[in-house]
Design a protein around this motif. Sequence first.
Motif, short mmCIF file in Angstrom:
data_model
loop_
_atom_site.label_atom_id
_atom_site.label_comp_id
_atom_site.label_asym_id
_atom_site.label_seq_id
_atom_site.Cartn_x
_atom_site.Cartn_y
_atom_site.Cartn_z
N LYS A 51 0.84 -1.21 0.00
CA LYS A 51 0.00 0.00 0.00
C LYS A 51 0.87 1.26 0.00
O LYS A 51 0.62 2.20 -0.75
CB LYS A 51 -0.92 -0.01 1.23
N ILE A 52 1.92 1.25 0.81
CA ILE A 52 2.84 2.39 0.86
C ILE A 52 3.56 2.55 -0.47
O ILE A 52 3.68 3.66 -1.00
CB ILE A 52 3.86 2.21 2.02
N GLU A 53 4.04 1.44 -1.02
CA GLU A 53 4.74 1.49 -2.31
C GLU A 53 3.83 2.02 -3.41
O GLU A 53 4.25 2.85 -4.22
CB GLU A 53 5.25 0.10 -2.68
N LYS A 54 2.60 1.56 -3.44
CA LYS A 54 1.66 2.01 -4.47
C LYS A 54 1.40 3.51 -4.35
O LYS A 54 1.43 4.23 -5.35
CB LYS A 54 0.35 1.23 -4.35
N ILE A 96 14.34 5.64 -5.13
CA ILE A 96 13.00 5.14 -4.83
C ILE A 96 13.07 4.13 -3.68
O ILE A 96 12.26 4.18 -2.75
CB ILE A 96 12.36 4.51 -6.08
N HIS A 97 14.05 3.24 -3.72
CA HIS A 97 14.20 2.22 -2.67
C HIS A 97 14.43 2.86 -1.31
O HIS A 97 13.80 2.48 -0.31
CB HIS A 97 15.35 1.27 -3.03
N VAL A 98 15.32 3.83 -1.23
CA VAL A 98 15.61 4.51 0.04
C VAL A 98 14.35 5.22 0.56
O VAL A 98 14.03 5.13 1.75
CB VAL A 98 16.78 5.52 -0.13
N ALA A 99 13.64 5.88 -0.32
CA ALA A 99 12.42 6.58 0.08
C ALA A 99 11.36 5.59 0.58
O ALA A 99 10.69 5.84 1.59
CB ALA A 99 11.88 7.40 -1.06
N LEU A 100 11.21 4.47 -0.11
CA LEU A 100 10.23 3.47 0.32
C LEU A 100 10.59 2.88 1.69
O LEU A 100 9.71 2.65 2.51
CB LEU A 100 10.10 2.36 -0.72
#
Length: 180
Positions: free
Chosen positions: A86-89, A110-114
Amino acid sequence: MHDFPVAECDIARRQQTLTALYSDHHSWLHGWLRKKLGCSQHAADLAQDAFVRVLLLAEPHNIQEPRAFLATTAGRLLIDGARRRKIEKAYMQALAIQYEDAGMPDPATIHVALQALERIALMLAGLSDKSREAFLLSRLDGLTYSEIAAQLQVSSSTVKNYISSALVHCYHTLHGADPL
């Protein structure tokens, strides 16, 4: 008397406990998850993740009801996975809107932010609904306590208490301390 130190006895006992737990309950957990998920591979992954959590326990021999424990652990893993997706989406949708013309950031960014968003979500998950909402309205939307009070239909002093408890909770979560 034993020919080896007590620590080796503890290690051997731990290994025996874990081996017995795995051999007695892995097939059951995999089948249970397969029925819930409808996918044998996803069920196998989650079953392994559940047993990894058991490996991390200080005293796995204290598990009184192994199937209940494993089902609860696997259920929490399912919830964590759903929360993560849900967060990733939401993040990917926000990125798509923000970078419509300029292009997406690189995958590492993107990975670090997620990962950061996931840590924040886990931290906020421990709050009551009202405390979390007040905290987010204050920090993300920049609303004053009186504006938050009007929106939540509570007093400004209640909002102050919500935000104070949220800040204390966040501090304890970040620093590994037990909340008061």
